[in-house]
Scaffold this motif. Structure first.
Motif, PDB file in Angstrom:
ATOM      1  N   PHE A   1      12.942   8.769  21.088  1.00 55.94           N
ATOM      2  CA  PHE A   1      13.756   9.647  21.919  1.00 55.94           C
ATOM      3  C   PHE A   1      12.905  10.262  23.026  1.00 55.94           C
ATOM      4  O   PHE A   1      11.731  10.557  22.815  1.00 55.94           O
ATOM      5  CB  PHE A   1      14.374  10.770  21.075  1.00 55.94           C
ATOM      6  CG  PHE A   1      15.490  10.324  20.187  1.00 55.94           C
ATOM      7  CD1 PHE A   1      16.793  10.263  20.650  1.00 55.94           C
ATOM      8  CD2 PHE A   1      15.239   9.939  18.877  1.00 55.94           C
ATOM      9  CE1 PHE A   1      17.823   9.848  19.829  1.00 55.94           C
ATOM     10  CE2 PHE A   1      16.258   9.509  18.052  1.00 55.94           C
ATOM     11  CZ  PHE A   1      17.551   9.467  18.526  1.00 55.94           C
ATOM     12  N   PRO A   2      13.476  10.493  24.190  1.00 55.45           N
ATOM     13  CA  PRO A   2      12.732  11.182  25.258  1.00 55.45           C
ATOM     14  C   PRO A   2      12.735  12.686  25.034  1.00 55.45           C
ATOM     15  O   PRO A   2      13.454  13.196  24.163  1.00 55.45           O
ATOM     16  CB  PRO A   2      13.536  10.812  26.508  1.00 55.45           C
ATOM     17  CG  PRO A   2      14.942  10.678  26.013  1.00 55.45           C
ATOM     18  CD  PRO A   2      14.823  10.097  24.623  1.00 55.45           C
ATOM     19  N   GLU A   3      11.957  13.388  25.829  1.00 56.19           N
ATOM     20  CA  GLU A   3      11.980  14.847  25.787  1.00 56.19           C
ATOM     21  C   GLU A   3      13.271  15.336  26.444  1.00 56.19           C
ATOM     22  O   GLU A   3      13.559  14.995  27.592  1.00 56.19           O
ATOM     23  CB  GLU A   3      10.768  15.418  26.514  1.00 56.19           C
ATOM     24  CG  GLU A   3      10.716  16.940  26.504  1.00 56.19           C
ATOM     25  CD  GLU A   3      10.800  17.498  25.096  1.00 56.19           C
ATOM     26  OE1 GLU A   3      11.851  18.107  24.774  1.00 56.19           O
ATOM     27  OE2 GLU A   3       9.862  17.309  24.317  1.00 56.19           O
ATOM     28  N   THR A   4      14.059  16.110  25.697  1.00 48.20           N
ATOM     29  CA  THR A   4      15.374  16.531  26.197  1.00 48.20           C
ATOM     30  C   THR A   4      15.463  18.035  26.474  1.00 48.20           C
ATOM     31  O   THR A   4      16.508  18.504  26.920  1.00 48.20           O
ATOM     32  CB  THR A   4      16.473  16.162  25.174  1.00 48.20           C
ATOM     33  OG1 THR A   4      16.144  16.724  23.895  1.00 48.20           O
ATOM     34  CG2 THR A   4      16.583  14.646  25.037  1.00 48.20           C
ATOM     35  N   ARG A   5      14.399  18.767  26.214  1.00 46.76           N
ATOM     36  CA  ARG A   5      14.452  20.208  26.466  1.00 46.76           C
ATOM     37  C   ARG A   5      14.739  20.494  27.928  1.00 46.76           C
ATOM     38  O   ARG A   5      14.119  19.920  28.823  1.00 46.76           O
ATOM     39  CB  ARG A   5      13.128  20.865  26.056  1.00 46.76           C
ATOM     40  CG  ARG A   5      13.005  21.101  24.550  1.00 46.76           C
ATOM     41  CD  ARG A   5      11.704  21.784  24.215  1.00 46.76           C
ATOM     42  NE  ARG A   5      10.547  20.964  24.614  1.00 46.76           N
ATOM     43  CZ  ARG A   5       9.290  21.323  24.405  1.00 46.76           C
ATOM     44  NH1 ARG A   5       9.014  22.488  23.832  1.00 46.76           N
ATOM     45  NH2 ARG A   5       8.304  20.522  24.776  1.00 46.76           N
ATOM     46  N   GLY A   6      15.679  21.399  28.158  1.00 47.42           N
ATOM     47  CA  GLY A   6      16.066  21.742  29.517  1.00 47.42           C
ATOM     48  C   GLY A   6      17.039  20.767  30.151  1.00 47.42           C
ATOM     49  O   GLY A   6      17.415  20.947  31.314  1.00 47.42           O
ATOM     50  N   LYS A   7      17.442  19.739  29.397  1.00 52.34           N
ATOM     51  CA  LYS A   7      18.323  18.710  29.950  1.00 52.34           C
ATOM     52  C   LYS A   7      19.579  18.519  29.097  1.00 52.34           C
ATOM     53  O   LYS A   7      20.248  17.499  29.210  1.00 52.34           O
ATOM     54  CB  LYS A   7      17.551  17.390  30.058  1.00 52.34           C
ATOM     55  CG  LYS A   7      16.292  17.512  30.908  1.00 52.34           C
ATOM     56  CD  LYS A   7      15.375  16.319  30.787  1.00 52.34           C
ATOM     57  CE  LYS A   7      14.085  16.537  31.582  1.00 52.34           C
ATOM     58  NZ  LYS A   7      13.110  15.441  31.411  1.00 52.34           N
ATOM     59  N   TYR A   8      19.872  19.519  28.265  1.00 50.77           N
ATOM     60  CA  TYR A   8      21.012  19.382  27.357  1.00 50.77           C
ATOM     61  C   TYR A   8      22.340  19.347  28.097  1.00 50.77           C
ATOM     62  O   TYR A   8      23.296  18.730  27.641  1.00 50.77           O
ATOM     63  CB  TYR A   8      21.002  20.525  26.327  1.00 50.77           C
ATOM     64  CG  TYR A   8      19.783  20.505  25.428  1.00 50.77           C
ATOM     65  CD1 TYR A   8      19.557  19.429  24.567  1.00 50.77           C
ATOM     66  CD2 TYR A   8      18.855  21.535  25.457  1.00 50.77           C
ATOM     67  CE1 TYR A   8      18.435  19.396  23.748  1.00 50.77           C
ATOM     68  CE2 TYR A   8      17.725  21.512  24.653  1.00 50.77           C
ATOM     69  CZ  TYR A   8      17.523  20.434  23.797  1.00 50.77           C
ATOM     70  OH  TYR A   8      16.400  20.392  23.003  1.00 50.77           O
ATOM     71  N   GLY A   9      22.415  20.004  29.254  1.00 51.87           N
ATOM     72  CA  GLY A   9      23.648  19.966  30.036  1.00 51.87           C
ATOM     73  C   GLY A   9      23.969  18.559  30.500  1.00 51.87           C
ATOM     74  O   GLY A   9      25.124  18.112  30.424  1.00 51.87           O
TER      75      GLY A   9
END
Length: 413
Positions: free
Chosen positions: A10-18
């Motif tokens: 999985f990629p880093e998703t923090r700050g991209k949940y929207g």
């Protein structure tokens, strides 16, 4: 990044949940409609099936050039705005489906929906690039592919209940929900801030026609036409071939396609992680080899004993799906890194145009070859995919190193 995220690809998703929420809602909306895309108009508008199919095909063909136009718009206005507009266009198109009673109204609303879909796929690839860190593009493309299959699976499951009722009101409710999903996704995307990568990208604009002067990229596109043909053939050819030519039980196609979706959902991100140390061109070449094997399996299915036919067909589908897992994220990320930053939208949209051409050709190609002999479509695909795989290895030395590898060069390949 969390260890479990890295382990499963999985990629880093923090700050991209929207952005993730937008993609999930969009996938769910698509999943609600796709299983009903033809049957809906037969049940609710009582239109003849051949006329429905022809009208939808004409609407699809008419929207093919929009992919190329979209690339220019993305480079000028940004992928976030164009993707959101495409979702809102689809929402209005689906609302129009609620009032379809004639072929002319079907064409008008189908053109609107297909136009929105064409623009979405041409723009959303650039949006993913804007969201992802440069070293995580393969992972993001893999994650989005898995999300889309989850949405299609859940939506298809709900659509199955609606089809079982054969109630026009339930069909209308499902289409209304699909329109709402697209409207919510589009409005939410418009409210989100510009993705980090786009926000910091400062590039000089280049003339629109520059992409057609990149002969290496045009050769790359030509070599890749066969890949979407192979991918699309599973849904187009399998139901007819398996039930009519191979004489397998009628439940096999649906179960096989469900297996395809489950394998993509469960395996896409993991396959991307495993492939990260290797050249993307090698992943694409491996996909060509794998598709060649699966198409060969389908071609000789007529000779397989009835006692092992069912597991044999599921094995062929699993191999076919593995090829898609190897190919999809690698080719999208390769094109994103191959393109100049100022033309990335045009490059990705041009590749989407190739998919559009393949989707228009695949049904006719299968039908024409199938009537000659049922195995001919698979045999031709084996020949074409072999040539494409060899061509990809030839291109490997000529493509820029930044595009060939997902990460920093390593000694693993």
């Amino acid at each position: 990044m969390s260890k479990w995220k890295d382990h499963f690809g999985f990629p880093e998703t923090r700050g991209k949940y929207g952005f993730l929420l937008v993609l999930i809602v969009d996938a769910f909306g698509a999943g609600l409609f796709l299983p009903l895309s033809v049957l809906y108009f037969q049940v609710t508008a009582n239109l003849p099936l051949p006329a429905i199919g022809l009208t939808l095909t004409i609407a699809t063909v008419c929207t093919l050039p929009l992919s190329l136009i979209t690339g220019n718009l993305v480079d000028r206005f940004g992928a976030r705005h164009i993707t959101a507009i495409s979702q809102i266009i689809q929402a209005f198109g689906f609302l129009g489906y609620l009032f379809v009673h004639t072929l002319s109204s079907l064409f008008g609303t189908a053109f609107l929906v297909t136009m929105g879909s064409r623009v979405f796929f041409a723009a959303s690839a650039s949006l993913i690039v804007d969201i992802a860190s440069p070293h995580e593009r393969d992972r993001w493309f893999g994650l989005v592919g898995a999300i889309r299959n989850i949405g299609l699976g859940i939506g298809g499951f709900l659509a199955g209940f609606v089809m079982a009722t054969n109630n026009p009101d339930m069909y209308h409710l499902l289409i209304g929900c699909s329109a709402l999903c697209y409207l919510v996704a589009g409005c939410l995307l418009l409210r989100l801030p510009e993705p980090e990568q786009r926000h910091h990208m400062q590039v000089a604009k280049e003339p629109v026609g520059t992409i057609w002067q990149n002969h290496l990229f045009l050769v790359f596109l030509l070599c890749n036409v066969t890949f979407p043909l192979c991918a699309l053939m599973l849904t187009i050819a399998l139901p007819v071939y398996v039930t009519e030519a191979v004489h397998a039980p009628g439940w096999i196609p649906g179960s096989a396609l469900m297996l395809n979706s489950l394998l993509i959902i469960g395996g896409q991100t993991l396959v991307v992680r495993i492939l990260e140390p290797y050249r993307r061109t090698r992943s694409i070449g491996a996909a060509a080899l794998t598709w060649g094997v699966s198409c060969s399996f389908f071609a000789i299915a007529l000779l397989i004993s009835r006692t092992i036919l069912i597991p044999y067909l599921f094995l062929a589908v699993a191999i076919h799906t593995l090829a898609s897992l190897l190919y999809g994220p690698a080719v999208s990320a390769l094109i994103a890194d191959l393109a100049p930053a100022s033309q990335r939208g045009r490059y990705l949209a041009t590749y989407e145009f190739v998919w559009g051409i393949a989707s228009a050709l695949a049904p006719a190609l299968f039908s024409l070859l199938y009537v000659v002999t049922p195995t001919l479509p698979w045999i031709l695909l084996v020949i074409l995919i072999s040539a494409s795989g060899i061509s990809m290895l030839w291109l490997e030395r000529r493509l820029p190193a930044r595009a060939v590898r997902a990460n920093k060069p390593s000694n693993n390949s």
